[in-house]
Design a protein around this motif. Structure first.
Motif, mmCIF file in Angstrom:
data_model
loop_
_atom_site.group_PDB
_atom_site.id
_atom_site.type_symbol
_atom_site.label_atom_id
_atom_site.label_comp_id
_atom_site.label_asym_id
_atom_site.label_seq_id
_atom_site.Cartn_x
_atom_site.Cartn_y
_atom_site.Cartn_z
ATOM 1 N N GLY A 74 -57.005 -6.404 33.248
ATOM 2 C CA GLY A 74 -56.063 -5.086 33.305
ATOM 3 C C GLY A 74 -56.082 -4.130 34.047
ATOM 4 O O GLY A 74 -55.635 -3.691 33.697
ATOM 5 N N GLY A 247 -53.276 -5.340 23.968
ATOM 6 C CA GLY A 247 -52.200 -5.268 25.041
ATOM 7 C C GLY A 247 -50.484 -4.224 24.605
ATOM 8 O O GLY A 247 -51.059 -3.733 23.305
ATOM 9 N N SER A 298 -47.584 -12.285 32.369
ATOM 10 C CA SER A 298 -48.972 -11.219 32.616
ATOM 11 C C SER A 298 -48.947 -10.133 33.825
ATOM 12 O O SER A 298 -48.242 -10.750 34.799
ATOM 13 N N CYS A 299 -49.702 -9.058 33.777
ATOM 14 C CA CYS A 299 -49.607 -8.903 34.937
ATOM 15 C C CYS A 299 -50.831 -9.495 35.366
ATOM 16 O O CYS A 299 -52.313 -10.164 35.215
ATOM 17 N N CYS A 306 -48.076 -9.478 27.707
ATOM 18 C CA CYS A 306 -47.228 -8.930 26.980
ATOM 19 C C CYS A 306 -45.349 -8.602 27.378
ATOM 20 O O CYS A 306 -44.839 -8.224 27.420
HETATM 21 S S1 SF4 Z 1 -50.189 -8.454 30.274
HETATM 22 FE FE1 SF4 Z 1 -50.102 -6.513 28.782
HETATM 23 S S2 SF4 Z 1 -52.380 -5.783 28.246
HETATM 24 FE FE2 SF4 Z 1 -52.467 -6.927 30.700
HETATM 25 S S3 SF4 Z 1 -52.058 -5.795 31.891
HETATM 26 FE FE3 SF4 Z 1 -50.103 -6.237 31.498
HETATM 27 S S4 SF4 Z 1 -49.360 -4.926 29.949
HETATM 28 FE FE4 SF4 Z 1 -51.393 -4.307 29.838
#
Ligand code: SF4
Length: 656
Positions: A74, A247, A298-299, A306
């Protein structure tokens, strides 16, 4: 050798077309970490205090956080910093996705833009090669479309591109910077980027980031991953669904919107619709969301999902997450979620903030109903709710007619319109639109966060501490039993004692002293995240996250070799928090600005609110105007700030 960070910034003078690779001072990393901390230091040192946000002398800084590019789950946030055209104060906004790690892999911690390009350009960073390239063919293109066009032009499918749309080009104050899987939306980052003549920054990097103690660092990362798995399998009980896990609120997964649709306000943050959520609406919305959502995403380096790829017939795909699926729907009083998904696609291509922009449009229609704006202002506007929102969005991003006035946000638009329009810009703090929430009883912790937050965005300040008391002692005991994230055991006692009614309930409980402690803890975690580039969704925002004050020092030490413990990290947080405050104090921020919207809570307590502010300022080492004292500044190695504020007469005159 530098560990954890690249050790170089890219400094680009757009007026001259000059690019420099500048080695950074490792001492500044020890004092401020990276991201927000070192951005604030650059803003303080290099940008004249009274600069206009659209002056060539102002800066727009894109910074990877200190842990971005390391294996820390993250750690992918880009922290953007500038002066906001809307608030005229320091603005910092976060962007997830993949851009920041890519920048680190290209060999840089920050890109610092100054000056203005005479022609529209995009910046192409490919390891050591950096070019300013003509972007005239991209003028008017959508923010998402631009990213793909640039990747094709460069023949670099893996380049990460942050781009603005038409709104940024036209300096709309709520313009965002979009980056495929995330955006920096709040406080006009896109407007400043457009003003500087930069359509996009594309980056591709293939270098490594060194770690001081790699084996230890990987062990810590594995612990975090294990905890994420555990928490996903064991949601926190007795709190609302979106607060149970980790998240960003899992809005793309869940469809249950009873809480948002009935508690948040519709229109121009005015009306609650307490009976909106029915079985029929739920079924319809579920079908709409499942049809629109192609997959969850995801990121960079995060197991959470998220965001979602949204695709509907007749329009190109885009990414959505969080509450933005509801903002346009609720602002327009439309009962169909399909409208929300469709207009958000156009808004994302235009590149506008999905929180402020819908409120600005609802504000305009309220002014029309009140006879303050006229039919002439809306000549050609369709009469149906959906049609008129599309119509007005187009006018705002093009700055056409009344759209030109509204493009500056509700505060400035109301001033320009006059005729009593100011009363309709009722949901602002520090000239900026807040979440459309109207509540009953004042919550002292939230009062302080709303009033004093410098990020001016409540969802980026709150977290960690429950939003409301638990109904029964059993639930409270259950909550605190594995609450390892607390910095001090005293917080557990507050949760145990906090009642829904009676003496130990809002607004007098938590007491002002306790409220300051709670707010300070929440701010601390957000400020650390924003310096490290770790997503708040894994740290400061959820109730029980994998990152916390007890394990963060180990991450920082193992990554960078900097010897830091909890007390040391707390000191860095205080330094960064106080520096951000000082930047804004130098721009004129005072106590009179720290006022939540008058109608945010139905029940208000002027004496208590004054006491809360007094206590908070005292707690921080600030005077009763919210100005850091000379002693507090010196104690945090910010003696140069004290000197400057003294020379300007801000400390001496006002603190006398
Ligand atoms: S997927 Fe969700 S928890 Fe993970 S980095 Fe992106 S916003 Fe944050």
């Amino acid at each position: 050798m530098r560990y954890g960070e690249a050790g170089f910034n890219l400094e680009i003078d757009l007026s001259r077309g000059n690019v420099e690779r500048v080695e950074t001072d490792p001492k500044l990393t020890e004092l401020h970490l990276g991201g927000l901390g070192t951005n604030a230091k650059i803003l303080w040192d290099r940008v004249p205090a009274d600069v206009d946000p659209f002056s060539p002398d102002s800066r727009l800084i894109f910074s990877a956080g200190l842990l971005c590019g390391t294996p820390a789950p993250g750690a992918n946030r880009t922290i953007l910093t500038t002066y906001s055209p809307q608030t005229l104060l320091m603005a910092y906004s976060m962007m997830g996705g993949f851009w920041a790690p890519e920048l680190k892999y290209a060999g840089y911690d920050k890109v610092i833009l100054r000056g203005k390009s005479p022609n529209l350009v995009y910046i192409w960073i490919h390891n050591d090669k950096v070019e300013l390239r003509d972007a005239s063919h991209l003028r008017g293109k959508g923010a998402v479309e631009t990213q793909e066009l640039i990747r094709q032009e460069l023949k670099e499918p893996n380049a990460q591109v942050a781009a603005i749309g038409l709104a940024g080009e036209n300096r709309v104050y709520t313009a965002s910077i979009e980056q495929g899987r995330s955006s920096a939306s709040r406080l006009g980052m896109g407007a400043v980027m457009g003003d500087k003549g930069v359509k996009a920054i594309a980056v591709r990097g293939t270098k490594d980031i060194n770690l001081a103690r790699p084996a230890e660092f990987l062990g810590l990362c594995n612990d975090v991953l294990k905890y994420i798995k555990f928490r996903n399998e064991n949601p926190v009980p007795n709190v609302m669904t979106i607060l149970q896990g980790l998240g960003s609120p899992q809005e793309m997964l869940h469809v249950d919107e009873k809480w948002h649709t009935e508690n948040f306000s519709w229109g121009n943050s005015r009306a609650r619709r307490k009976d909106f959520w029915t079985k029929e609406v739920e079924e319809k919305w579920k079908e709409t969301q499942e049809n629109a959502r192609k997959r969850l995403i995801s990121c960079y380096n995060c197991p959470m999902k998220c965001g979602a790829i949204i695709s509907l017939p007749g329009m190109s795909t885009y990414m959505m997450k969080c509450f933005s699926k509801l903002t346009y729907t609720m602002a327009a009083f439309v009962d169909s979620l399909d409208f929300g998904f469709r207009i958000a696609q156009r808004a994302t291509e235009y590149g506008v903030d999905g929180f402020s922009t819908p409120q600005i449009m609802a504000f305009a229609f309220e002014l029309k109903d009140a006879g303050i704006l006229t039919d002439e202002d809306f000549a050609g506007c369709p009469s149906d709710n959906e049609g008129r929102f599309y119509w007005l969005l187009d006018r705002i991003v093009r700055r056409e007619g009344i759209g030109d006035v509204l493009a500056n946000g509700t505060h400035w638009a109301a001033q320009q319109i006059g005729k009593g329009a100011e009363a309709y810009a009722h949901n602002n703090i520090k000239k900026h639109e807040q979440l459309p929430l109207k509540l009953g009883m004042l919550n002292p912790v939230y009062f302080l966060m709303y009033a004093t937050g410098e990020k001016i965005n409540i969802t980026q300040i709150e977290g960690q501490f429950p939003q409301s008391p638990f109904a029964t002692m059993e639930e409270r005991e259950d909550f605190i039993k594995d609450w390892i994230q607390v910095p001090d055991e005293k917080f557990k006692q507050i949760v145990l004692d906090w009642e829904m009614r009676g003496e130990r309930s809002n607004p007098y409980y938590p007491t002002p002293e306790m409220s300051c402690d709670i707010v300070d803890w929440q701010e601390k975690m957000h400020y650390i995240d924003d310096a490290l580039g770790v997503c708040a969704g894994l740290s400061s925002f959820p109730l029980k996250p994998p990152y916390h004050i007890h394990n963060y020092p180990h991450f920082i030490s193992a990554a960078t070799g900097i010897d830091v413990d909890e007390a040391g990290l707390t000191r860095v947080y205080k330094r960064n928090r106080t520096l951000v405050r000082s930047i804004n104090v130098r721009r004129g921020l005072r106590r009179a600005d720290e006022v939540p919207p008058e109608d945010h809570w139905r029940k208000r307590f002027p004496e208590l609110e004054a006491k809360l502010l007094d206590e908070y300022y005292k707690f921080k080492g600030w005077d009763n105007q919210g100005i850091p004292t000379k002693e507090a500044l010196q104690e945090l190695d910010l003696g140069y700030v004290a000197e400057d504020l003294e020379q300007r007469g801000i400390i001496k005159n006002e603190q006398d």
